[in-house]
Write a protein that holds these residues in place. Structure first.
Motif, PDB file in Angstrom:
ATOM      1  N   PRO A 149     -10.278 -14.196 -15.442  1.00 46.16           N
ATOM      2  CA  PRO A 149      -9.224 -13.480 -14.701  1.00 46.16           C
ATOM      3  C   PRO A 149      -7.867 -14.176 -14.789  1.00 46.16           C
ATOM      4  O   PRO A 149      -6.823 -13.519 -14.882  1.00 46.16           O
ATOM      5  N   LEU A 150      -7.880 -15.510 -14.769  1.00 49.56           N
ATOM      6  CA  LEU A 150      -6.625 -16.248 -14.874  1.00 49.56           C
ATOM      7  C   LEU A 150      -5.990 -16.065 -16.245  1.00 49.56           C
ATOM      8  O   LEU A 150      -4.782 -15.790 -16.349  1.00 49.56           O
ATOM      9  N   THR A 151      -6.765 -16.210 -17.306  1.00 42.97           N
ATOM     10  CA  THR A 151      -6.189 -16.095 -18.644  1.00 42.97           C
ATOM     11  C   THR A 151      -5.691 -14.682 -18.916  1.00 42.97           C
ATOM     12  O   THR A 151      -4.680 -14.494 -19.600  1.00 42.97           O
ATOM     13  N   VAL A 152      -6.369 -13.677 -18.382  1.00 39.64           N
ATOM     14  CA  VAL A 152      -5.903 -12.297 -18.551  1.00 39.64           C
ATOM     15  C   VAL A 152      -4.575 -12.094 -17.817  1.00 39.64           C
ATOM     16  O   VAL A 152      -3.621 -11.535 -18.357  1.00 39.64           O
ATOM     17  N   ALA A 153      -4.509 -12.564 -16.561  1.00 42.33           N
ATOM     18  CA  ALA A 153      -3.283 -12.398 -15.771  1.00 42.33           C
ATOM     19  C   ALA A 153      -2.121 -13.175 -16.383  1.00 42.33           C
ATOM     20  O   ALA A 153      -1.005 -12.653 -16.519  1.00 42.33           O
ATOM     21  N   TRP A 154      -2.387 -14.412 -16.767  1.00 43.81           N
ATOM     22  CA  TRP A 154      -1.326 -15.236 -17.337  1.00 43.81           C
ATOM     23  C   TRP A 154      -0.900 -14.695 -18.704  1.00 43.81           C
ATOM     24  O   TRP A 154       0.273 -14.757 -19.076  1.00 43.81           O
TER      25      TRP A 154
ATOM     26  N   MET B 141      -9.218  -1.714  -6.557  1.00 41.71           N
ATOM     27  CA  MET B 141      -8.099  -2.172  -7.384  1.00 41.71           C
ATOM     28  C   MET B 141      -7.275  -3.190  -6.594  1.00 41.71           C
ATOM     29  O   MET B 141      -6.850  -2.920  -5.473  1.00 41.71           O
ATOM     30  N   PRO B 142      -7.032  -4.395  -7.134  1.00 40.99           N
ATOM     31  CA  PRO B 142      -6.281  -5.417  -6.395  1.00 40.99           C
ATOM     32  C   PRO B 142      -4.857  -4.960  -6.095  1.00 40.99           C
ATOM     33  O   PRO B 142      -4.266  -4.183  -6.850  1.00 40.99           O
ATOM     34  N   ASP B 143      -4.325  -5.478  -4.983  1.00 35.10           N
ATOM     35  CA  ASP B 143      -2.949  -5.151  -4.638  1.00 35.10           C
ATOM     36  C   ASP B 143      -1.974  -5.736  -5.655  1.00 35.10           C
ATOM     37  O   ASP B 143      -0.911  -5.172  -5.901  1.00 35.10           O
ATOM     38  N   ASN B 144      -2.335  -6.903  -6.209  1.00 33.82           N
ATOM     39  CA  ASN B 144      -1.439  -7.538  -7.175  1.00 33.82           C
ATOM     40  C   ASN B 144      -1.718  -6.994  -8.573  1.00 33.82           C
ATOM     41  O   ASN B 144      -2.828  -7.127  -9.082  1.00 33.82           O
ATOM     42  N   PRO B 145      -0.720  -6.377  -9.206  1.00 35.76           N
ATOM     43  CA  PRO B 145      -0.978  -5.720 -10.500  1.00 35.76           C
ATOM     44  C   PRO B 145      -1.367  -6.684 -11.615  1.00 35.76           C
ATOM     45  O   PRO B 145      -2.028  -6.284 -12.572  1.00 35.76           O
ATOM     46  N   PHE B 146      -0.967  -7.948 -11.497  1.00 39.54           N
ATOM     47  CA  PHE B 146      -1.352  -8.913 -12.528  1.00 39.54           C
ATOM     48  C   PHE B 146      -2.849  -9.225 -12.481  1.00 39.54           C
ATOM     49  O   PHE B 146      -3.413  -9.723 -13.457  1.00 39.54           O
ATOM     50  N   LEU B 147      -3.478  -8.927 -11.355  1.00 46.52           N
ATOM     51  CA  LEU B 147      -4.913  -9.196 -11.202  1.00 46.52           C
ATOM     52  C   LEU B 147      -5.763  -7.949 -11.394  1.00 46.52           C
ATOM     53  O   LEU B 147      -6.988  -8.011 -11.282  1.00 46.52           O
TER      54      LEU B 147
END
Length: 696
Positions: free
Chosen positions: A64-69, A1-7
């Motif tokens: 991944p970018l569109t999901v995070a954004w 699991m990434p440290d950054n929750p948006f990712l």
């Protein structure tokens, strides 16, 4: 699991962890990874190109970018804070520039074009071929074939458009929130005519701000009953004046932003070889061109014009008769008020009498029962906490299953207004699942939001003794509408994510949503959920008869209102040069659509300064507001199958899923429509439903 929750790609989103300080590092990481993925495609050897390492790789490169954004922009719309807005706006130019620059990446385009034109590409079939062909069209429409200097200018245009449209949206929200009307305790008599629920809500609003009396705002649950029922003319005028000034006064004046947005869009169209932005935008929608969309709306205007003139005259005569005055034009803050009085007089129908039969919980439960019968679906609420987080305590979470028990998707529902939440109602998606290469299927994740009449807290302030949220019939229609959009996403069976669900031609996307509204007018379906919140009784026959009889009350005025919005939108984007040289577009816009507006004294300003639909997004509904009426033709016609074969027909429902709801953009929308109806749409179905043409 990434440290950054948006990712974090997990299906269960950790909303509590999505705080502003993680936005910049998360989006920067996602941008870098997406850039590297795009670059890998753009530098491939031309001899080794395949569908998988070109088109399919591009599909995966930006996910991944569109999901995070998407998480960032969603939070900005439902939980706006200064810190979140600052973090969002700091990254917006970079995200916009990157996404806009993909189609302008010359080496990337060279690889895509080389493969698409190669002999091996002829073996690509099915949804992959559709995706390849649509992507090639996307790139060409976005300027991929332009020379380098024009591509660079286009990238700059896109970035600036993202920023100025975001600013426009913020100013509409901020100016809406900046106004309040406080009626003090001593002036309670001035609230005569206001429904009890609206008065109670105004009391709670004042208390929440530490004020005495009754506080009214420009949010629709406050504004609508105020303008419809309040007897005092001066107070209605005060609220009307404030509403017309949203986005029109410093420090939230959108005048300059409108001009800049129009300039940028016109320049973009010119760079791409189109005479105006409408033709650029509509080239691949069902309408095909700005002129065809305009002619479509003009045709509807001509058909509605005689009834519209009669409705306007009737209202003036009714007021004169009731007041003993002469027949003159109404003031704009009187129109809704007198229209409601006329409706009551003509049909003895008070829409407020329906509220007790539409508790939100009952409406939601009935809607779920309806889609169970028609589409074979099962919706189950899941308690927040058991692995499920939400962004606000009022938000609900649900799982959706098919008749075989397959988990099709899940969704969040956020129905009530807050100052940190933008106005209106909408649906969006957070994750797209669907068929996988290994033959399995992943669930989709989406959301629906609104600004409905909220529950009334009880004397203790505890949820247990609160009075339920009681909706108007129009609010019920809105709930069903947004759920239709949601089903379009959750039932998608398209393996290419960017072609799933609502990612269809803009003038087709409203069909799944608008068709759902039809069931809110049918006695059989209303009996599933329209139950008195205290007695459990269904709507009495007499009230239902009045509801149906009053359905088309002033339908020409309602139609002309939509025509006015659509023509304003199209004229701004087809004849931009006539507007951009002006200090203020308002007078010219109003003159251009004056024949669509109710004649009032003083004249009513247009909504151009607060028209989020067309100015709060680089594209959005710009040059596309006509889509609502276009899709109304589709939904009115499509519903005739249910009327003919049974409004609960599981067979017709299954065919609607198979041909429309599950197909996304896997085929031309006209082809999908013909697959369901067996023919092209018939405009008369809409005209007959609105009472503007005789029934067949």
């Amino acid at each position: 699991m990434p440290d950054n929750p948006f990712l974090d790609p997990s299906f269960q989103i950790r909303w509590s962890a999505l705080t502003p300080e993680f936005i910049a590092p998360g989006i920067e990481t996602a941008l870098a990874e997406a850039q590297a993925a795009v670059e890998a495609i753009a530098t491939r050897e031309l001899a080794g190109l395949t569908f998988e390492n070109t088109f399919l790789a591009l599909e995966h490169a930006t996910e991944p970018l569109t999901v995070a954004w998407g998480r960032v922009t969603h939070l900005q719309s439902v939980a706006d804070t200064p810190a979140l807005r600052e973090a969002h706006n700091a990254m917006l130019p970079r995200v916009s520039a990157f996404l806009a620059g993909i189609a302008l990446n010359a080496p990337l385009w060279a690889r895509l074009k080389a493969f698409a034109e190669s002999p091996v590409a002829r073996a690509v079939t099915g949804i992959h071929r559709r995706f390849m062909e649509e992507t090639v069209k996307d790139f060409r429409q976005a300027g991929a074939d332009l020379p380098a200097d024009q591509r660079a200018r286009l990238e700059a245009l896109q970035s600036e458009l993202a920023q100025v449209t975001q600013k426009y949206s913020e100013q509409v929200l901020d100016s809406t929130n900046a106004w309040q009307l406080l009626v003090p305790e001593a002036d309670e008599a001035r609230l005569a005519g206001l429904p009890a629920h609206a008065k109670a809500a105004a009391r709670r609003s004042a208390e929440a701000k530490g004020l005495a009396g009754w506080r009214f705002t420009l949010h629709m649950p406050s504004q609508e009953p105020f303008m419809t029922y309040l007897e005092e003319d001066a107070l209605r005028r005060e609220m009307w004046t404030a509403a017309t000034q949203v986005g029109a006064r410093d420090p939230h004046d959108n005048t300059g932003l409108i001009l800049r947005i129009l300039e940028l869009r016109a320049e973009k169209a010119a760079l791409l070889g189109k005479p105006h932005f409408a033709d650029l935008t509509l080239e691949r929608r069902m309408a095909g061109s700005g002129r065809r969309a305009f002619d479509f709306m003009h045709d509807i205007q001509q058909r509605a014009a005689p009834a519209f003139a009669q409705e306007c005259r009737e209202l003036e005569e009714f007021k004169a008769q009731q007041t003993g005055g002469t027949v003159t034009r109404l003031a704009p803050w009187e129109v809704i008020y007198w229209a409601e009085k006329l409706r009551r007089a003509r049909y003895a129908f008070d829409e407020e009498a329906l509220r007790p039969y539409f508790p939100m919980t009952g409406v939601i439960a009935g809607m779920f029962e309806l889609v169970s019968r028609i589409f074979g679906l099962r919706v189950v609420e899941r308690a927040v906490g058991a692995g499920v987080e939400v962004w606000h305590p009022e938000v609900k979470y649900y799982d959706l299953f098919d008749h075989a028990g397959r988990h099709l998707g899940s969704f969040f529902a956020d129905w009530y207004p807050r100052e940190s939440k933008r106005g209106g109602a909408w649906m969006n998606y957070l994750l797209t699942g669907g068929p996988q290469p290994d033959g399995t299927r992943k669930p989709h994740l989406g959301l629906i939001c609104g600004n409905m009449t909220p529950p009334v807290p009880g004397p203790t302030g505890k949820a247990a003794d609160a009075k339920p949220a009681l909706l108007t019939h129009r609010e019920v229609e809105t709930v069903f509408h947004e759920f239709g959009h949601l089903l379009h996403h959750l039932l998608g069976e398209v393996e290419i994510k960017s072609m799933n669900g609502v990612n269809v031609a803009w003038d087709f996307v409203e069909l799944p949503s608008q068709i759902m509204e039809n069931w809110t007018w049918e006695r059989e379906s209303l009996d599933l959920f329209a139950r008195h919140h205290e007695t459990g009784a269904s709507i009495p026959d007499a009230i239902f008869a009045k509801l149906v009889a009053a359905k088309n009350f002033r339908s020409a005025a309602a139609t002309m209102r939509q025509v006015a919005f659509a023509k304003m939108d199209l004229l701004l984007h087809m004849r931009t040069a006539e507007f951009v040289g002006l200090k203020d577009v308002e007078p010219a816009v109003r003159a251009a659509i004056a024949d669509c507006l109710i004649p009032t004294e003083p004249p009513t300003p247009t909504v151009v300064k607060r028209f989020n639909h067309i100015f709060s997004d680089p594209v959005g509904y710009a040059a596309g507001y006509y889509s609502y009426k276009w899709a109304e033709v589709l939904d009115a016609d499509a519903f005739t199958r249910f009327k003919r074969e049974g409004i609960f027909s599981a067979q017709v429902g299954a065919e609607f899923v198979a041909n429309i709801l599950s197909r996304g953009n896997s085929a031309d929308p006209a082809e999908l429509y013909r697959g369901f109806m067996g023919r092209d749409p018939d405009l008369n179905a809409l005209l007959q439903r609105c009472g503007l043409a005789p029934a067949a």
